[in-house]
Design a protein around this motif. Structure first.
Motif, PDB file in Angstrom:
ATOM      1  N   GLU A 210       0.837  -1.208   0.000  1.00  0.00           N
ATOM      2  CA  GLU A 210       0.000   0.000   0.000  1.00  0.00           C
ATOM      3  C   GLU A 210       0.870   1.255   0.000  1.00  0.00           C
ATOM      4  O   GLU A 210       0.563   2.246  -0.687  1.00  0.00           O
ATOM      5  N   VAL A 213       2.339   1.680  -3.529  1.00  0.00           N
ATOM      6  CA  VAL A 213       1.310   2.216  -4.429  1.00  0.00           C
ATOM      7  C   VAL A 213       1.168   3.722  -4.230  1.00  0.00           C
ATOM      8  O   VAL A 213       1.077   4.491  -5.201  1.00  0.00           O
ATOM      9  N   LYS A 217       1.858   6.551  -7.047  1.00  0.00           N
ATOM     10  CA  LYS A 217       0.802   7.487  -7.461  1.00  0.00           C
ATOM     11  C   LYS A 217       1.262   8.939  -7.342  1.00  0.00           C
ATOM     12  O   LYS A 217       0.847   9.798  -8.124  1.00  0.00           O
ATOM     13  N   PHE A 262      -2.999   3.423 -12.128  1.00  0.00           N
ATOM     14  CA  PHE A 262      -3.313   2.032 -11.821  1.00  0.00           C
ATOM     15  C   PHE A 262      -4.539   1.597 -12.622  1.00  0.00           C
ATOM     16  O   PHE A 262      -5.662   1.999 -12.337  1.00  0.00           O
ATOM     17  N   THR A 264      -5.398  -1.678 -12.971  1.00  0.00           N
ATOM     18  CA  THR A 264      -5.998  -2.636 -12.035  1.00  0.00           C
ATOM     19  C   THR A 264      -5.424  -2.343 -10.667  1.00  0.00           C
ATOM     20  O   THR A 264      -4.201  -2.403 -10.471  1.00  0.00           O
ATOM     21  N   ASP A 265      -6.285  -1.999  -9.719  1.00  0.00           N
ATOM     22  CA  ASP A 265      -5.827  -1.648  -8.378  1.00  0.00           C
ATOM     23  C   ASP A 265      -5.157  -2.832  -7.690  1.00  0.00           C
ATOM     24  O   ASP A 265      -5.364  -4.008  -8.056  1.00  0.00           O
ATOM     25  N   VAL A 275      -0.595  -5.761  -9.294  1.00  0.00           N
ATOM     26  CA  VAL A 275      -1.184  -4.568  -9.914  1.00  0.00           C
ATOM     27  C   VAL A 275      -1.024  -4.648 -11.426  1.00  0.00           C
ATOM     28  O   VAL A 275      -0.186  -5.402 -11.936  1.00  0.00           O
ATOM     29  N   ALA A 277      -0.217  -1.400 -13.765  1.00  0.00           N
ATOM     30  CA  ALA A 277       0.033   0.026 -13.581  1.00  0.00           C
ATOM     31  C   ALA A 277       0.836   0.582 -14.749  1.00  0.00           C
ATOM     32  O   ALA A 277       1.880   0.027 -15.118  1.00  0.00           O
TER      33      ALA A 277
END
Length: 287
Positions: A210, A213, A217, A262, A264-265, A275, A277
């Motif tokens: 997490e 990610v 981002k 992303f 696909t999360d 993921v 991404a």
């Protein structure tokens, strides 16, 4: 003058193939499959003729290897997970020209790399799974590069990524590059495999993924590159995450600041973090 048109970090979990099969797992990885199809659609829209895959299921114990055979065809069953991938047919065209250019650029940079046009050198499922959903009509040529690097330095993998970009820029065509591998990769204990198919093995790995990610981002790759060696070690990164090192080497390493999209999360699969991404290209490459 060649062009890099798209760069991404993608999943290749074998449960995507299982997700196609009738039964209790039918449809379980539809979001990941849809993510692959979207990346394939974007590649078509961008005029891509060749997809290069950094395959963390291709284990190598010496040098970096480039599978650029003229033509790939066969029926694949996974030795690792034959109850997930069985009798999967495939057929794709290769790109020996670009593969040899990559090897030449890498060797010039002091990286021990070899290109191979060997019909009996089969593709691994880190390449076959994404190509199933992105390239079912053989629209793209395919090159697979070993990324389960057991005795290799991150510095060499970074240089390998830089060499791949130089080769693409000299190539007369348009290319997409996919780093095919997980985030954290601690497989769930065997006795818990069925109930843990959609779970993490450890909450520590979940929390680290997490965090990664979030960094991606926000385009905070200076921090990510600094933590990457420990992240790959402590969270059992697939192939020691050499695919990610090569990808970032190509994009600028810790100078890269793209805010990752992303498709696909983040999701858990048999204990691992996955993921799809897309990494926005730096301005100098996107022009």
């Amino acid at each position: 003058m060649g062009k890099l048109a798209l760069a991404a970090k993608i999943t290749h979990v074998p449960s995507m193939y299982l997700s196609e099969m009738p039964g209790k797992h039918f449809g379980c990885r539809q979001a990941a499959i849809d993510g692959h199809k979207e990346i394939g659609r974007r590649c078509r829209e961008l005029g891509v003729d060749t997809i290069i895959v950094f395959d963390t299921h291709w284990l190598v114990n010496s040098a970096y290897h480039i599978n650029c055979t003229d033509h790939f065809a066969g029926v694949y069953t996974s030795h690792e997970l034959p109850h997930f991938i069985r009798d999967m047919r495939y057929e794709y065209d290769g790109n020996p020209e670009l593969g040899n250019m990559i090897a030449e650029e890498a060797c010039t940079a002091g990286v021990r790399a070899q290109a191979h046009n060997i019909p009996s050198l089969d593709l691994e499922y880190g390449t076959l799974v994404p190509m199933r959903y992105m390239n079912e009509d053989r629209h793209f040529k395919v090159i697979s590069i070993s990324a389960f690097c057991t005795v290799h330095a991150f510095e060499d993998s970074r240089k390998m990524g830089e060499a791949i970009l130089r080769a693409i820029e000299k190539y007369n065509g348009t290319v997409a590059v996919l780093a095919s591998g997980s985030l954290s990769h601690r497989f769930i204990d065997d006795q818990r495999a069925e109930q843990g198919m959609h779970s993490y093995t450890r909450e520590f790995d979940h929390q680290m993924d997490e965090r990664v990610v979030k960094l991606w981002k926000e385009g905070r790759f200076k921090e990510f590159c600094e933590m990457l060696p420990e992240y790959a070690q402590y969270c059992f990164g697939e192939g020691n995450m050499h695919d990610t090192v090569m990808l970032l080497g190509m994009l600028g390493w810790d100078k890269y600041d793209g805010e990752v999209e992303f498709i696909t999360d983040l999701f858990a699969s048999s204990g691992t973090g996955q993921v799809n991404a897309v990494f926005p290209l730096p301005a100098r490459l996107a022009a």
